[in-house]
Design an enzyme around this catalytic site. Structure first.
Site, PDB file in Angstrom:
ATOM      1  CB  THR A  93      41.846  45.293  34.613  1.00 17.25           C
ATOM      2  OG1 THR A  93      41.899  44.862  33.559  1.00 17.25           O
ATOM      3  CG2 THR A  93      41.167  44.639  35.671  1.00 17.25           C
ATOM      4  CE  LYS A 168      41.445  41.257  33.645  1.00 20.86           C
ATOM      5  NZ  LYS A 168      42.329  40.685  32.588  1.00 20.86           N
ATOM      6  CE  LYS A 243      44.072  47.600  37.742  1.00 22.47           C
ATOM      7  NZ  LYS A 243      44.267  47.952  36.532  1.00 22.47           N
TER       8      LYS A 243
END
Ligand code: NAD
Length: 294
Positions: A93, A168, A243
């Protein structure tokens, strides 16, 4: 069956590489940490002396690394070394900009590439039930799909380079906002004398229904498998959620999108992490929400 190099054998990459071995591929792996290499070796991954060694003879290279800077540094090293037509897949990611740079770098060397971040956590990685959201051209995606199917159960082509990362971070921004919303509702219900079960029974069958409530309920009881019943052990750690929220806010800033609730969710998870709770499941944010009232 393919020769696959797998770089980054951590909590996610280790079990993902193991599933490629189970599917019959020859997997050469590399990580910087000895314990990760040992665990992958026990799962049948051949451990190479370096990332450069791992990609010798590779038809496919998969990276599963912490952040954009790691992916760009590893791809910069490997892209010039790999054979013609080697398919580059990054499952980490990372920020959309870095993902697009990685694709551009592969393209300079005429290599097909796909960004394919995942959802489903370490349990999904182990059980090969991850969801992959992929970005890249149609041919690269078609070549990557059967490999991703060895590690996951749902593979979605989201669009061109970087589209997987975009999907995402948008998804996880929804998740963070909805978890805070559900937590606020339970915290308010507690003050109003409502039982957790009563609120759950109503909201889970009414318009407040969402995944954060019905699968990951932040109070113990109504959903026995949620981390709230296991002292908020992750699951999906608050630090990882932070994050992803930071990535969403960087992307919003550079794309000129307004995401006021995403920004607020980032500040709430930031305070939670600064208070020392980064390792707690992200549904533990309910404790922080309750604390705000005191
Ligand atoms: P991790 O820290 O357990 O694993 C990352 C691995 O990369 C480490 O073992 C590290 O040693 C290795 N590494 C770093 N730089 C390297 C290099 N130059 N060469 C070789 N190896 C290198 O992290 P993780 O939980 O496996 O997550 C990996 C990625 O997946 C992250 O981007 C994370 O955001 C994403 N992700 C994690 C989860 C989760 O639940 N853990 C869920 C979805 C997505």
């Amino acid at each position: 069956m393919a020769n696959i190099a797998f770089i980054g054998l951590g909590n996610m990459g280790g079990p993902m590489a193991a599933n490629l071995v189970k599917a019959g591929h020859k997997v050469q792996g590399f990580d910087l940490v000895q314990a990760s290499k040992d665990a992958a070796k026990a799962d049948g991954v051949s451990i190479a002396a370096s990332a450069a060694d791992a990609v010798k003879n590779a038809e496919i290279v998969v990276t599963m690394l912490p952040a954009g800077k790691h992916v760009l540094s590893v791809w910069t090293e490997l892209v010039p070394l790999v054979g013609k037509n080697t398919l580059m897949i990054d499952c980490s990611t990372i920020d959309v900009e870095s993902a697009r740079h990685a694709h551009a770098h592969a393209k300079e060397h005429n290599l097909p590439s796909v960004d394919a971040p995942v959802s489903g956590g370490t349990v999904g990685a182990k059980n090969a039930t991850l969801t992959f959201m992929a970005g890249g051209d149609a041919k690269a995606f078609a070549d990557a799909k059967p490999i991703l199917e060895n590690m996951g159960k749902k593979i979605v082509h989201c669009g061109e380079a970087g589209a997987g990362q975009a999907a995402k971070i948008c998804n996880n921004m929804i998740l963070a906002i909805s978890m805070i919303g559900v937590s606020e509702a339970f915290a308010l219900g507690e003050k109003l004398g409502l039982s957790h079960q009563a609120l759950f029974d109503v909201a889970s069958t009414s318009s407040g229904q969402c995944w954060s409530l019905t699968t990951y309920c932040p109070v113990p009881g109504p959903v026995p498998t949620s981390p709230a019943n296991n002292d908020y052990k992750p699951g999906f750690a608050a630090a990882l959620m932070l994050k992803d929220l930071r990535l969403s806010q960087e992307a919003a800033k550079s794309a000129g999108a307004a995401t006021p609730l995403g920004a607020h969710a980032e500040s709430i998870y930031d305070a939670f992490e600064k208070a020392g709770h980064g390792g707690v499941d992200f549904s533990g944010i309910i404790k922080h929400v309750r604390h705000l009232a005191k």
